[in-house]
Structures are given as C-alpha cells and as structure tokens.
Design a protein around this motif. Structure first.
Motif, PDB file in Angstrom:
ATOM      1  N   THR A   1       8.840  27.343 -42.484  1.00 50.40           N
ATOM      2  CA  THR A   1       9.397  28.644 -42.110  1.00 50.40           C
ATOM      3  C   THR A   1       8.904  29.008 -40.695  1.00 50.40           C
ATOM      4  O   THR A   1       7.751  29.416 -40.532  1.00 50.40           O
ATOM      5  N   PRO A   2       9.763  28.835 -39.670  1.00 47.72           N
ATOM      6  CA  PRO A   2       9.348  29.125 -38.284  1.00 47.72           C
ATOM      7  C   PRO A   2       8.891  30.574 -38.118  1.00 47.72           C
ATOM      8  O   PRO A   2       9.296  31.456 -38.888  1.00 47.72           O
ATOM      9  N   VAL A   3       8.050  30.796 -37.089  1.00 47.00           N
ATOM     10  CA  VAL A   3       7.496  32.139 -36.854  1.00 47.00           C
ATOM     11  C   VAL A   3       7.823  32.629 -35.445  1.00 47.00           C
ATOM     12  O   VAL A   3       8.087  31.826 -34.542  1.00 47.00           O
ATOM     13  N   ASP A   4       7.747  33.955 -35.259  1.00 45.03           N
ATOM     14  CA  ASP A   4       7.986  34.550 -33.936  1.00 45.03           C
ATOM     15  C   ASP A   4       6.667  34.651 -33.157  1.00 45.03           C
ATOM     16  O   ASP A   4       5.652  34.076 -33.568  1.00 45.03           O
TER      17      ASP A   4
ATOM     18  N   THR B   1       2.131  27.063 -28.530  1.00 45.06           N
ATOM     19  CA  THR B   1       3.079  27.903 -29.278  1.00 45.06           C
ATOM     20  C   THR B   1       2.333  29.126 -29.813  1.00 45.06           C
ATOM     21  O   THR B   1       1.091  29.172 -29.760  1.00 45.06           O
ATOM     22  N   SER B   2       3.051  30.081 -30.385  1.00 44.82           N
ATOM     23  CA  SER B   2       2.378  31.291 -30.898  1.00 44.82           C
ATOM     24  C   SER B   2       1.410  30.958 -32.023  1.00 44.82           C
ATOM     25  O   SER B   2       0.414  31.645 -32.226  1.00 44.82           O
ATOM     26  N   ALA B   3       1.662  29.861 -32.743  1.00 43.37           N
ATOM     27  CA  ALA B   3       0.780  29.489 -33.855  1.00 43.37           C
ATOM     28  C   ALA B   3      -0.537  28.884 -33.357  1.00 43.37           C
ATOM     29  O   ALA B   3      -1.489  28.763 -34.122  1.00 43.37           O
ATOM     30  N   LEU B   4      -0.582  28.476 -32.096  1.00 40.58           N
ATOM     31  CA  LEU B   4      -1.785  27.893 -31.451  1.00 40.58           C
ATOM     32  C   LEU B   4      -2.213  26.552 -32.032  1.00 40.58           C
ATOM     33  O   LEU B   4      -3.319  26.072 -31.766  1.00 40.58           O
ATOM     34  N   GLY B   5      -1.397  25.974 -32.862  1.00 39.65           N
ATOM     35  CA  GLY B   5      -1.746  24.720 -33.548  1.00 39.65           C
ATOM     36  C   GLY B   5      -1.055  24.762 -34.897  1.00 39.65           C
ATOM     37  O   GLY B   5       0.035  25.329 -35.032  1.00 39.65           O
ATOM     38  N   TYR B   6      -1.694  24.191 -35.918  1.00 45.15           N
ATOM     39  CA  TYR B   6      -1.099  24.278 -37.252  1.00 45.15           C
ATOM     40  C   TYR B   6      -1.464  25.615 -37.898  1.00 45.15           C
ATOM     41  O   TYR B   6      -2.647  25.933 -38.083  1.00 45.15           O
ATOM     42  N   ASP B   7      -0.457  26.393 -38.186  1.00 45.60           N
ATOM     43  CA  ASP B   7      -0.621  27.666 -38.889  1.00 45.60           C
ATOM     44  C   ASP B   7       0.759  28.056 -39.414  1.00 45.60           C
ATOM     45  O   ASP B   7       1.372  29.013 -38.953  1.00 45.60           O
ATOM     46  N   HIS B   8       1.262  27.252 -40.345  1.00 45.12           N
ATOM     47  CA  HIS B   8       2.647  27.394 -40.783  1.00 45.12           C
ATOM     48  C   HIS B   8       2.748  27.337 -42.303  1.00 45.12           C
ATOM     49  O   HIS B   8       1.968  26.651 -42.959  1.00 45.12           O
TER      50      HIS B   8
ATOM     51  N   THR C   1     -11.077  12.581 -50.967  1.00 44.01           N
ATOM     52  CA  THR C   1      -9.681  13.030 -50.937  1.00 44.01           C
ATOM     53  C   THR C   1      -9.556  14.353 -51.681  1.00 44.01           C
ATOM     54  O   THR C   1     -10.336  14.639 -52.595  1.00 44.01           O
ATOM     55  N   LEU C   2      -8.567  15.128 -51.281  1.00 44.03           N
ATOM     56  CA  LEU C   2      -8.250  16.385 -51.966  1.00 44.03           C
ATOM     57  C   LEU C   2      -6.743  16.423 -52.169  1.00 44.03           C
ATOM     58  O   LEU C   2      -5.980  16.346 -51.188  1.00 44.03           O
ATOM     59  N   THR C   3      -6.327  16.530 -53.424  1.00 43.17           N
ATOM     60  CA  THR C   3      -4.902  16.677 -53.721  1.00 43.17           C
ATOM     61  C   THR C   3      -4.681  18.104 -54.200  1.00 43.17           C
ATOM     62  O   THR C   3      -5.422  18.592 -55.056  1.00 43.17           O
ATOM     63  N   VAL C   4      -3.686  18.767 -53.620  1.00 43.61           N
ATOM     64  CA  VAL C   4      -3.385  20.152 -54.000  1.00 43.61           C
ATOM     65  C   VAL C   4      -2.108  20.144 -54.832  1.00 43.61           C
ATOM     66  O   VAL C   4      -1.075  19.630 -54.387  1.00 43.61           O
ATOM     67  N   ILE C   5      -2.210  20.699 -56.026  1.00 42.01           N
ATOM     68  CA  ILE C   5      -1.094  20.670 -56.978  1.00 42.01           C
ATOM     69  C   ILE C   5      -0.803  22.128 -57.355  1.00 42.01           C
ATOM     70  O   ILE C   5      -1.738  22.890 -57.614  1.00 42.01           O
ATOM     71  N   THR C   6       0.470  22.504 -57.374  1.00 41.15           N
ATOM     72  CA  THR C   6       0.754  23.930 -57.622  1.00 41.15           C
ATOM     73  C   THR C   6       2.126  24.152 -58.233  1.00 41.15           C
ATOM     74  O   THR C   6       2.999  23.285 -58.169  1.00 41.15           O
ATOM     75  N   ASP C   7       2.304  25.368 -58.759  1.00 39.73           N
ATOM     76  CA  ASP C   7       3.630  25.803 -59.215  1.00 39.73           C
ATOM     77  C   ASP C   7       4.274  26.747 -58.192  1.00 39.73           C
ATOM     78  O   ASP C   7       5.334  27.306 -58.451  1.00 39.73           O
ATOM     79  N   GLN C   8       3.630  26.940 -57.043  1.00 39.97           N
ATOM     80  CA  GLN C   8       4.142  27.880 -56.039  1.00 39.97           C
ATOM     81  C   GLN C   8       5.203  27.233 -55.142  1.00 39.97           C
ATOM     82  O   GLN C   8       5.205  26.014 -54.960  1.00 39.97           O
ATOM     83  N   PRO C   9       6.049  28.058 -54.503  1.00 42.81           N
ATOM     84  CA  PRO C   9       7.103  27.494 -53.642  1.00 42.81           C
ATOM     85  C   PRO C   9       6.643  27.118 -52.237  1.00 42.81           C
ATOM     86  O   PRO C   9       7.336  26.375 -51.531  1.00 42.81           O
ATOM     87  N   GLY C  10       5.482  27.656 -51.800  1.00 49.28           N
ATOM     88  CA  GLY C  10       5.064  27.410 -50.420  1.00 49.28           C
ATOM     89  C   GLY C  10       3.592  27.077 -50.303  1.00 49.28           C
ATOM     90  O   GLY C  10       2.804  27.290 -51.236  1.00 49.28           O
ATOM     91  N   ILE C  11       3.235  26.536 -49.122  1.00 53.53           N
ATOM     92  CA  ILE C  11       1.819  26.293 -48.825  1.00 53.53           C
ATOM     93  C   ILE C  11       1.607  26.583 -47.340  1.00 53.53           C
ATOM     94  O   ILE C  11       2.372  26.123 -46.493  1.00 53.53           O
ATOM     95  N   GLN C  12       0.612  27.412 -47.036  1.00 55.32           N
ATOM     96  CA  GLN C  12       0.250  27.664 -45.633  1.00 55.32           C
ATOM     97  C   GLN C  12      -0.797  26.634 -45.248  1.00 55.32           C
ATOM     98  O   GLN C  12      -1.850  26.534 -45.879  1.00 55.32           O
ATOM     99  N   PHE C  13      -0.468  25.848 -44.233  1.00 58.57           N
ATOM    100  CA  PHE C  13      -1.431  24.885 -43.702  1.00 58.57           C
ATOM    101  C   PHE C  13      -1.958  25.483 -42.408  1.00 58.57           C
ATOM    102  O   PHE C  13      -1.234  25.621 -41.419  1.00 58.57           O
TER     103      PHE C  13
END
Ligand code: BGC
Length: 381
Positions: free
Chosen positions: A231-234, A269-276, A304-316
């Motif tokens: 999801t792009p940001v302004d 960019t406005s995110a300054l790196g990964y922040d999406h 290692t870390l595996t992230v498992i979820t029922d959510q629709p999104g993930i903020q990295f």
C-alpha cells in the motif's frame, strides 16, 4: 491462579510425569514502579529447549526472547531496556509493546464513524500514530495472569480501555495472550469487545535482530514476504488508497532477499527506507486461517523467524528512525539495526472504509475482534 515455579514443578512431579509440561514454567519478578507508582512485573516463560520469553505488564510488552543459534547458543533477539525507566523514556520507540488502540497511522488524527467525527491526538506530524499520547495501549499497565497447562505456558494480559480514552469511542475489553510451546513458537492471540461502534487495530511492535539485540545491522538479514502487493504512502506516510504491485520495485521480497540489497533506493523517499504495509497473499485461505506472512533469516547465526498470521497485512519497518540510543546491556540500537514485522489491518483503514480492496477495522457491540500472530523461531544450518 498464580503458581510459583516450584509449585509447577511439584505439581508435575506429583503426577509422576516426564511430559513436556515438566519443562514449562513461568516465573514472576518485580520490575520496579512506573512514574505513576504502579508495580511493573516481568513474567519469564521457559520451554523444554531452554527458550525464554519475557513479558511485562506495562504495555503487555514482549521485552525478551532468548533463542538458540545453529550451535545451540542462546541470544536475546528483541530490543528493550533493563529497567522500567528505559521503557518510560523517549528512547523507547514502541519496543515490543502491544500497540493500539489503532496501530499504525490515522490521517490527520480523525475519522468519521456512523456519521460522527472523532478527533485523536496527532503525534506524528499531522497524523495519529500507534494509539496516541499518554494512554495508548503501550503505556498503560495491563493485568497479567501466568498459566501453565497442556504442555504450554504463557501469560494472559487483560485491560479495559474506558470510553473516550485517547479519543476512541466505546469502552473496550481487551485480552492479549502470549503462549510458548516446545516447538519454539510464540503465539499471540488478541481479542476485544466494545460497548459502542469503534475502530481498532492491535499488533505487537517487537524489533528483531536475530544476531542478538544490539548487533550492528539488519541489512544482512534475508527476508521473504508473502505479498504481491503493498500500500503506497504519501509524503506524510499515509496510505494513498492504492494497492500497487511489488513487481519491479525494491519491495519485492517474494524470493528471499537481503534487506540491505536495495534499501538505499528508498532512502530518499518519504518512508526513508523500508516502512511499508504489505498486502498478504492469502491464496484463498478462509477468514481466521493462519498463513505464512514472512520469514527472516540471519545467515550468520542461522536463526530464523517465521511470522504466521490470520491478518490481511504486515508492516515491515526497517528501523530507519533508530539513532543509536542505548538499550539492554548498554548496547546502542543503531540506524537500521532491527526490523519490526507487525501483523495488522491496512494503515488508515478508518478513513478508507469502502475503498476497494481495503480492510475493515470497525468493531460493533456484540462482535468480537480476534487476531492471531505466531512468531516461530528456528535455525538453518
Ligand atoms: C512505523 C514507523 C515508526 C515506528 C516507530 C512503525 O510501526 O511504521 O514509521 O517510526 O513504528 O514508531
């Protein structure tokens, strides 16, 4: 019921069992007093492999995770502080907390629900971030209740947020349960009920460096994200409402890629790196079904870390705002030396109801909000 470690052990011994439960234990220690004079407590959960998870009642916060590397050597892989004063200081950038009521950003600190406008605190430029000011969920003290049953142990945190707290409507009853099993999986189950229509988005804000918190960079970690879109940001980091393909951008982590490989393409960019926020591929999974969202690998330690979820999104979030403030053991938490992988609904959902492909964040009386996120730790040879 609260039990001491000794009581748990005696209970198991009295049953004559050498079952996984024999190893599971929770201890509780004092962590000093908050500025408001409330007792902070730390619960430490240990599994049969010696993996340890530490949780604090202020903010229902994950303050420590000791996991083995490929040689069995334990290291604490999450950011935090050695005392309550650290958590209450400006150096605390939501380390490990339960975040909300609405994690992530709400544009201009306002939203309209059922025709009524609600105003929230603007603590991130013109926007509202992570639930607001002095009484966001990371700053309040939750009730913590340790448990040890059926071979797993953990802590259940509960908190009642009063109607109007931080500007959000409805009295909300919330529960966050952390459960550690003997497969080195830490499961976080969230649930909430409200007596008025409201919006919410809960998540955990742990910062990970699998080489150990305080290791100099996260750029050497290899990440896989199960997402075709983001999801792009302004300019103020508010989502624009588009769902854009990751293909051909530095956000394409569908094949495992070192975080540092393309990050500099985003520095200006406005995110300054990964922040999406990434739109997770759920591949026909039913609502509530768990899917693998992300896998983070530290090639050096093998953790290692595996992230498992029922959510629709993930903020990295790749730690672009870290500035070297000192954390546990006096170690500096440097620029881009950790990442957060926050499972959630899409940012600014309260202002995007009805936008095609967007997520619902409204909780109505009689309904229950639920969210599960598993942090599964392992090793690669
Ligand atoms: C946000 C970042 C923010 C960080 C700490 C993350 O969830 O995406 O923009 O700086 O939290 O507040």
């Amino acid at each position: 019921m609260r039990r001491s470690t000794l009581q748990c052990l005696l209970f198991v011994v009295s049953l004559g069992m050498i079952a996984p439960a024999a190893f599971a234990k929770v201890t509780e220690t004092d962590f000093g007093k908050t500025k408001d004079g409330v007792e902070a407590k730390v619960f430490e959960v240990t599994n049969k492999n010696g993996m340890k998870v530490r949780l604090m009642n202020r903010g229902a916060t994950l303050i420590g995770v000791d996991v083995p590397d490929r040689d069995g050597k334990l290291a604490d892989v999450v950011f935090g502080f050695d005392d309550i004063a650290g958590y209450e200081s400006k150096a605390n950038s939501y380390f490990g907390c339960t975040t909300g009521r609405y994690a992530n950003r709400i544009a201009k600190g306002k939203f309209t629900l059922d025709g009524k406008e609600y105003k929230l605190f603007t603590n991130d430029g013109p926007n509202h971030l992570h639930g607001g000011n002095g009484e966001s969920l990371d700053k309040v003290v939750w009730d913590g209740m340790p448990f040890d049953k059926d071979g797993v142990s953990g802590v259940e945190f509960t908190y009642t947020s009063p109607d109007g707290q931080e500007g959000y409507p409805g009295k909300q009853e919330m529960r966050v349960t952390f459960t550690l099993n003997d497969k080195n999986e830490l499961k976080i189950d969230y649930s909430a009920k409200s007596d008025k229509p409201t919006v919410l988005n809960l998540t955990n804000h742990a910062y990970f460096n699998l080489g150990g918190a305080g290791s100099p960079t996260i750029n050497d970690h290899v990440l896989k994200l199960n997402a075709d879109k983001y999801t792009p940001v302004d300019d103020t980091l508010i989502t624009t409402g588009e769902l854009a393909p990751v293909e051909g951008t530095p956000l394409d982590f569908r094949t495992p890629t070192a975080i540092g490989k393309r990050v500099d393409q985003l520095t200006k960019t406005s995110a300054l790196g990964y922040d999406h926020n990434f739109v997770l591929n759920r591949d026909g999974a039913a609502e509530g079904e768990l899917v693998e969202a992300a896998k983070l690998v530290d090639p050096k330690s093998g953790r290692t870390l595996t992230v498992i979820t029922d959510q629709p999104g993930i903020q990295f979030y790749g730690g672009n705002f870290l500035t070297g403030n000192k954390g546990k053991g006096g170690k500096p938490y440097a620029y881009r030396s950790a990442c957060a992988l926050e499972t959630q609904v899409f940012p600014d959902s309260p202002n995007k109801q009805g936008v095609e492909g967007w997520t619902d964040c409204v909780l109505r009386p009689g309904d229950e909000y639920t969210h599960t996120c598993v942090y599964a730790f392992g090793v690669e040879k």
